[in-house]
Design a protein around this motif. Sequence first.
Motif, PDB file in Angstrom:
ATOM      1  N   LEU A  39       3.515   0.486   2.778  1.00 42.76           N
ATOM      2  CA  LEU A  39       3.200  -0.499   3.799  1.00 42.76           C
ATOM      3  C   LEU A  39       3.197  -1.868   3.125  1.00 42.76           C
ATOM      4  CD1 LEU A  39       2.285   2.205   5.005  1.00 42.76           C
ATOM      5  CD2 LEU A  39       0.309   1.041   5.981  1.00 42.76           C
ATOM      6  N   VAL A  68      -3.739   1.779  13.512  1.00 46.07           N
ATOM      7  CA  VAL A  68      -4.486   1.993  12.268  1.00 46.07           C
ATOM      8  C   VAL A  68      -5.837   2.628  12.569  1.00 46.07           C
ATOM      9  CG1 VAL A  68      -5.504   0.897  10.246  1.00 46.07           C
ATOM     10  CG2 VAL A  68      -3.359   0.023  11.180  1.00 46.07           C
ATOM     11  N   ILE A  80       0.850  -1.187   0.000  1.00 48.18           N
ATOM     12  CA  ILE A  80       0.000   0.000   0.000  1.00 48.18           C
ATOM     13  C   ILE A  80       0.888   1.241   0.000  1.00 48.18           C
ATOM     14  CG2 ILE A  80      -1.868   1.240   1.141  1.00 48.18           C
ATOM     15  CD1 ILE A  80      -2.550  -1.361   2.617  1.00 48.18           C
ATOM     16  N   THR A 134      -2.732   6.048   9.357  1.00 50.49           N
ATOM     17  CA  THR A 134      -1.959   5.042  10.093  1.00 50.49           C
ATOM     18  C   THR A 134      -0.750   5.696  10.743  1.00 50.49           C
ATOM     19  OG1 THR A 134      -2.617   3.184   8.682  1.00 50.49           O
ATOM     20  CG2 THR A 134      -0.526   2.976   9.841  1.00 50.49           C
ATOM     21  N   VAL A 160       6.984  -0.984   7.176  1.00 55.52           N
ATOM     22  CA  VAL A 160       6.978   0.245   6.370  1.00 55.52           C
ATOM     23  C   VAL A 160       8.352   0.411   5.737  1.00 55.52           C
ATOM     24  CG1 VAL A 160       6.566   2.734   6.380  1.00 55.52           C
ATOM     25  CG2 VAL A 160       5.297   1.250   7.954  1.00 55.52           C
ATOM     26  N   SER A 213      -7.503   1.591   7.655  1.00 56.28           N
ATOM     27  CA  SER A 213      -8.230   0.328   7.496  1.00 56.28           C
ATOM     28  C   SER A 213      -9.097   0.324   6.240  1.00 56.28           C
ATOM     29  CB  SER A 213      -9.092   0.065   8.735  1.00 56.28           C
ATOM     30  OG  SER A 213     -10.012   1.136   8.945  1.00 56.28           O
ATOM     31  N   MET A 231       1.943  -4.956   9.399  1.00 54.03           N
ATOM     32  CA  MET A 231       2.662  -4.535   8.191  1.00 54.03           C
ATOM     33  C   MET A 231       3.911  -3.741   8.554  1.00 54.03           C
ATOM     34  SD  MET A 231      -0.539  -3.457   5.704  1.00 54.03           S
ATOM     35  CE  MET A 231       0.355  -3.719   4.169  1.00 54.03           C
ATOM     36  N   VAL A 272       3.931  -0.622  11.326  1.00 53.61           N
ATOM     37  CA  VAL A 272       2.624  -0.031  11.626  1.00 53.61           C
ATOM     38  C   VAL A 272       2.346  -0.183  13.115  1.00 53.61           C
ATOM     39  CG1 VAL A 272       0.140  -0.232  11.270  1.00 53.61           C
ATOM     40  CG2 VAL A 272       1.707  -0.395   9.322  1.00 53.61           C
ATOM     41  N   ALA A 296      -4.957  -1.362   5.458  1.00 57.70           N
ATOM     42  CA  ALA A 296      -3.744  -1.336   6.284  1.00 57.70           C
ATOM     43  C   ALA A 296      -4.008  -2.120   7.559  1.00 57.70           C
ATOM     44  CB  ALA A 296      -3.350   0.094   6.611  1.00 57.70           C
ATOM     45  N   THR A 297      -2.999  -2.865   8.020  1.00 58.00           N
ATOM     46  CA  THR A 297      -3.135  -3.664   9.246  1.00 58.00           C
ATOM     47  C   THR A 297      -1.897  -3.479  10.125  1.00 58.00           C
ATOM     48  OG1 THR A 297      -2.138  -5.607   8.183  1.00 58.00           O
ATOM     49  CG2 THR A 297      -4.551  -5.395   8.074  1.00 58.00           C
TER      50      THR A 297
END
Length: 273
Positions: free
Chosen positions: A268, A159, A114, A164, A146, A136, A144, A156, A140-141
């Motif tokens: 991400l 979120v 992402i 995020t 970066v 979200s 993940m 991450v 995105a979770t």
Amino acid sequence: MNRFKKSKYIIVLFVVALIVSAFLVTTRSSAVVTKAGDGISLIDRIVQKPFQWLESIKSDLGSLTRAYNENETLKKEFYQMEKEKNEADRLKDENEQLRQLLDMKSKLTVTKLIAADVIMRSPATWRQELTVNVGSQQEATTNMLVVAGGGLVGSVERVENNSTVVNLLTNAENTEKISVKIQHGSTSIYGIIVGYDKEKELLKVSQLNSNGDVSQGDKVVTGGLGNFNATDIPVGEVVSVTHSNDYLAREVMVKLHTNPINLKVVELVGNPS
């Protein structure tokens, strides 16, 4: 006859006296006129002095005003040039980061990527975290990692629906426990990121799973173990290895592959759990 001569003499004397008187009057009048002229000239000069001074002040003020206006114009032009230069530098830097992300995308072995823009970063927590414009709603979770500039920059942390919060590797209080793999020749040794040394600007890796050799220059990548399962993302290279007092544990100092100080865009990455 004598009377006639006397009368003649009297007339001659009268005429002479008249001529002398006229001459004296003329001479005195010239002197008076000359003195009067000098006086008038002096008065004229005295009267003109304030006007000359005012004229000089007016000229100086005019010059000062013109100089001020020219200075303001130059300032505006200089400010505009600096603004355009800064904007060009920003775009150049952002384009370079985008190119690095595209290049890295082809090398990653993950199923979810992402792209995101950095939208907020506080000076007080500049080295600790930043916020990006995906959440979200964009899938995105919290498992993940970066990446930016060809390497790992963080993970991450939290979120929201459309944003995020990213926890950076340069956070000295990092507790995310990201697993890494140290590549020493054909051998791989796994460890955990346990913190960041702000003074030395080095990442700290510990809890190694092997007593195998680790040397300066060994490459460090993500291990894919635990919560963050993306593997083989460049993290950095080994700078030094230190032992605990009882020689039962080692701490590896790693120079980061990517400096997260000036990030504009990130990605991400991860694999669904």
